[in-house]
Write an enzyme that holds these catalytic residues in place. Structure first.
Site, PDB file in Angstrom:
ATOM      1  N   SER A 274       0.905  -1.157   0.012  1.00 30.33           N
ATOM      2  CA  SER A 274      -0.081   0.025  -0.109  1.00 30.33           C
ATOM      3  C   SER A 274       0.866   1.425   0.090  1.00 30.33           C
ATOM      4  CB  SER A 274      -0.954   0.082   1.278  1.00 30.33           C
ATOM      5  OG  SER A 274      -1.397   1.333   1.371  1.00 30.33           O
TER       6      SER A 274
ATOM      7  N   TYR B 142      -2.145  -0.656  10.289  1.00 28.35           N
ATOM      8  CA  TYR B 142      -2.009  -0.722   8.832  1.00 28.35           C
ATOM      9  C   TYR B 142      -0.992  -0.404   8.121  1.00 28.35           C
ATOM     10  CZ  TYR B 142      -3.619  -0.893   4.060  1.00 28.35           C
ATOM     11  OH  TYR B 142      -3.774  -1.284   2.784  1.00 28.35           O
TER      12      TYR B 142
END
Length: 257
Positions: A149, A162
């Site tokens: 990501s 995350y």
């Protein structure tokens, strides 16, 4: 069907029932690979992907795999071994795509130990042991593709754990590339930005202001689509990417430039 440049190859795509994983599974199948795609809960969606691939002339099958539990990798590969003989000539795999992940992550003040453990178990521990267990099946000159990501390289306090998991995944990629290079196996990460998937649908779809803001973050001026990421994964899975390893490919459309 596509160019069939993956004819004779077998791919495993985790989290392949929706979003980016679905797009990757469909693209690899169009390129000729036999695709095993995993799902955690939505069996119907997974079988819909399989049927769509088969309707288009491809080959695919679905595996139930709930990641984030001890023993999840062993269970996944056991399910793979049980089915692969019906779809390919042997039990080997050529491409492993670690796409499954969860984005739930609170800020530092609100993150619980249970929440921390969950996001790391699914996003980091599962890919680690999927690869570890998969190496005995992964052919020389194989491909490992980890879906990371853009959050791995940005300060996002609202999703601190995350982002940390994706940074860990990128480091895992580096180490795999170094360790497995002698076998001709490449390992790379793909780091998407904001993608129009079901995960983001609640705040993005049907909200012109949110879409305009998300589009403004990318130099290319739009929100990403699952196919944008899938096409990069397909390149990394192909022989065209044989000299690319240990890299994180930015797939944010130029966000944060």
């Amino acid at each position: 069907m596509g160019t069939q440049r993956l004819e004779g190859k077998t791919a495993l795509v985790t989290g392949g029932s929706r979003g980016i994983g679905r797009a990757i599974a469909e693209r690899l199948a169009r390129d000729g690979a036999v695709v095993a795609l995993t799902y955690a809960r939505d069996e119907s969606a997974a079988h819909d992907v399989v049927e769509r691939i088969r309707k288009d002339g491809g080959r695919a099958f679905a595996l139930h795999a709930e990641l984030g539990r001890h023993g999840d990798a062993t269970a996944l590969w056991s399910a793979f071994d049980a089915q692969i003989s019906h779809h390919a000539t042997d039990q080997a795999v050529d491409i492993i795509v670690n796409n499954a992940g969860i984005g739930r992550s609170a800020d530092l003040a609100l993150l619980t130990e249970a929440g921390f453990d969950e996001v790391f178990a699914v996003n980091v521990r599962a890919p680690f042991f999927i690869v570890q267990e998969g190496l005995k099946r992964l052919r020389d000159a194989g491909r490992i593709i980890n879906i990371s990501s853009g959050a791995a390289h940005l300060a996002m306090p609202e999703a601190i754990a995350y982002g940390a998991t994706k940074s860990a995944l990128d480091n895992f990629t580096l180490n795999l590339a170094k360790q497995l290079g002698a076998r001709g196996i490449t390992a790379n990460s793909v780091a998407p930005g904001i993608i129009d998937t079901d995960v983001n649908a609640g705040w993005l779809r049907g909200n012109p202001e949110a879409e305009a803001h998300a589009s403004s973050l990318a130099a290319l001026g739009r929100v990403g689509r699952p196919e944008d990421v899938a096409d990069i994964a397909a390149f990394l899975a192909s022989d065209d990417a044989r000299w690319v390893t240990g890299r994180t490919i930015d797939a944010t459309g130029g966000s944060g430039l």
